[in-house]
Write an enzyme that holds these catalytic residues in place. Structure first.
Site, short mmCIF file in Angstrom:
data_model
loop_
_atom_site.label_atom_id
_atom_site.label_comp_id
_atom_site.label_asym_id
_atom_site.label_seq_id
_atom_site.Cartn_x
_atom_site.Cartn_y
_atom_site.Cartn_z
N HIS A 103 10.00 -25.73 -10.86
CA HIS A 103 9.49 -25.80 -9.54
C HIS A 103 9.78 -27.42 -9.03
O HIS A 103 10.04 -27.55 -7.98
CB HIS A 103 8.02 -25.50 -9.64
CG HIS A 103 7.11 -25.96 -8.66
ND1 HIS A 103 6.45 -24.77 -7.64
CD2 HIS A 103 6.77 -27.09 -7.73
CE1 HIS A 103 5.73 -25.18 -6.74
NE2 HIS A 103 6.06 -26.67 -7.00
N GLU A 104 9.49 -28.40 -10.05
CA GLU A 104 9.63 -29.53 -9.52
C GLU A 104 11.15 -29.95 -9.42
O GLU A 104 11.31 -30.82 -8.52
CB GLU A 104 8.93 -30.78 -10.74
CG GLU A 104 7.57 -30.47 -10.92
CD GLU A 104 6.68 -30.28 -9.74
OE1 GLU A 104 7.04 -30.88 -8.47
OE2 GLU A 104 5.60 -29.72 -9.74
N GLY B 107 2.11 -31.04 -11.78
CA GLY B 107 3.52 -31.75 -11.53
C GLY B 107 3.45 -32.01 -10.16
O GLY B 107 2.68 -31.73 -9.22
N HIS C 89 12.14 -29.14 -5.89
CA HIS C 89 11.76 -30.07 -5.01
C HIS C 89 12.70 -31.16 -4.75
O HIS C 89 12.73 -31.76 -3.52
CB HIS C 89 10.49 -30.78 -5.23
CG HIS C 89 9.09 -29.97 -5.00
ND1 HIS C 89 8.71 -29.76 -3.64
CD2 HIS C 89 8.04 -29.66 -5.76
CE1 HIS C 89 7.65 -29.31 -3.91
NE2 HIS C 89 7.35 -29.02 -4.96
N CYS D 244 1.67 -25.20 -4.91
CA CYS D 244 2.30 -26.38 -4.82
C CYS D 244 1.33 -27.34 -4.00
O CYS D 244 0.55 -26.85 -2.91
CB CYS D 244 3.39 -26.12 -4.04
SG CYS D 244 4.28 -27.75 -3.57
#
Ligand code: NI
Length: 163
Positions: free
Chosen positions: A130-131, A46, A134, A88
């Site tokens: 997680h994305e 990702g 961001h 990451c």
């Protein structure tokens, strides 16, 4: 194919809140293509636009079976829990234990700016969370349990998710 520089922790751009995309312009389409190229080149699953220095709510994800573009993603529902090691591309060579929902339902726009909903579990659910983080300037280190680990590489290939 065009690769973009992946910003690493310490770069302010990773801590900003991204703007919604109102209209997908040609340069956004190029950005999305470049994000896929960069993600695959770096062996990630990702990548979010701020990681390549663009403060727009765009993420790309591919956990192995299906390339996904999520524009203006909104998590609608979560349930369950999974705890596992996460990495990451903006923290090269590190991983850490993070607890995430085991199921998420997310709505987003696709490359045609059409809304869709996606239900995800396990690794894909982790990647979506997680994305999306961001896009609000949140990194997994903000949620990590315990210490960060140094990832061992074999053949110089980086693993994004250490399972
Ligand atoms: Ni990341």
């Amino acid at each position: 194919m065009a690769l973009r520089n992946v910003r690493v922790i310490g770069d302010d751009v990773l801590r900003k809140k991204c703007r919604e995309v109102k209209e997908l312009k040609e340069r956004d389409r190029i950005l999305i293509d470049d994000m896929f190229d960069t993600m695959y080149e770096e062996n990630g699953v990702g990548l979010a636009a701020p990681q390549v220095g663009v403060l727009k709510r765009i993420v790309v994800i591919d956990t192995g079976d299906n390339p996904l573009v999520l524009i203006n993603p909104v998590i609608l529902e979560t349930s369950g829990e999974q705890t596992g090691d996460e990495g990451c591309l903006s923290l090269p060579g590190k991983s850490g234990k993070v607890t995430r929902p085991n199921y998420v339902k997310v709505k987003a726009l696709d490359e045609n700016m059409e809304e869709f909903e996606l239900e995800a579990t396990e690794l894909l659910a982790r990647a979506v969370c997680h994305e999306c983080d961001h896009l609000d300037g949140v990194l997994y280190v903000d949620k990590v349990e315990g210490e960060l680990n140094t990832v061992e590489y074999d053949d110089g290939e980086e693993e994004y998710w250490e399972e």
